[in-house]
Design an enzyme around this catalytic site. Structure first.
Site, mmCIF file in Angstrom:
data_model
loop_
_atom_site.group_PDB
_atom_site.id
_atom_site.type_symbol
_atom_site.label_atom_id
_atom_site.label_comp_id
_atom_site.label_asym_id
_atom_site.label_seq_id
_atom_site.Cartn_x
_atom_site.Cartn_y
_atom_site.Cartn_z
ATOM 1 N N SER A 119 3.913 -4.936 31.505
ATOM 2 C CA SER A 119 4.112 -3.696 32.249
ATOM 3 C C SER A 119 2.772 -2.996 32.411
ATOM 4 O O SER A 119 1.888 -3.118 31.555
ATOM 5 C CB SER A 119 5.068 -2.781 31.480
ATOM 6 O OG SER A 119 5.087 -1.484 32.040
ATOM 7 N N TYR A 132 7.128 1.765 23.724
ATOM 8 C CA TYR A 132 7.230 0.746 24.767
ATOM 9 C C TYR A 132 5.833 0.304 25.199
ATOM 10 O O TYR A 132 5.545 -0.892 25.279
ATOM 11 C CB TYR A 132 8.016 1.299 25.956
ATOM 12 C CG TYR A 132 8.037 0.393 27.162
ATOM 13 C CD1 TYR A 132 8.865 -0.725 27.193
ATOM 14 C CD2 TYR A 132 7.239 0.652 28.268
ATOM 15 C CE1 TYR A 132 8.893 -1.560 28.298
ATOM 16 C CE2 TYR A 132 7.260 -0.176 29.380
ATOM 17 C CZ TYR A 132 8.088 -1.280 29.391
ATOM 18 O OH TYR A 132 8.113 -2.109 30.491
#
Length: 173
Positions: A119, A132
């Site tokens: 990501s 995250y």
């Protein structure tokens, strides 16, 4: 789907059996070959059985695409240790473990490709997405180190760092 359309055989892993069956059905309808292996990728010790089944079905795995991920947007102090471990297991360690388990056959053939979908958050974190971001940063850094380690082996390792995606990436179930 693109791999299946080009003749690749797909082994799909996920927790949700209904979604897996739907994906396999779509691949079959498009003329591809696929099987579903229901698996909880946060259960790292169980991945050895998954890798073994994958290799039993069609022999060795040529391309491993690690595309698992989940995010919780919380302030750090609101996470439990268990939640943080689960995020790291899914977002980083499951892909690393599957690569570790499947790499020997790739190395013996001197060919293969490990693709890690991370990501953009792994490069630039955001408020409340800190755990995250840390888990995806771990995957990115491992990918770069592994790529260098394997550069003369015939096995390629690539990161993909998309921006925000639609879908059920917040869904643990």
């Amino acid at each position: 789907m693109g791999i299946a359309k080009k003749g690749g055989r797909v082994i799909a892993l996920a927790r949700n059996e209904d979604k897996l069956k739907e994906l396999v059905s779509e691949i079959h309808e498009a003329g591809g070959e696929a099987i579903a292996l229901p698996a909880d990728l946060t259960d790292l010790p169980a991945l050895a059985c998954v890798a073994q089944k994958a290799e039993q079905v069609w022999g060795s795995v040529d391309i491993l695409i690690n595309n698992a991920g989940c995010v919780n947007f919380l302030p750090l102090q609101d996470y439990s240790l268990e939640e943080m471990q689960k995020l790291f297991n899914l977002n980083a360690l499951s892909g690393i473990e599957l690569a570790r388990l499947l790499l020997p056959s790739m190395l013996s053939k001197k060919k293969g490709h490990i693709v890690n979908v991370s990501s953009i958050s792994g490069k630039v974190g955001s408020p409340y997405g800190n755990v995250y971001a840390a888990s995806k940063a771990a995957l990115i850094n491992w990918t770069h180190a592994q790529r260098i380690e394997l550069q003369q082996s015939g096995v390629f390792v690539s990161p993909i760092c998309p921006s925000y995606l639609s879908g059920s990436y917040r869904d643990w179930e």
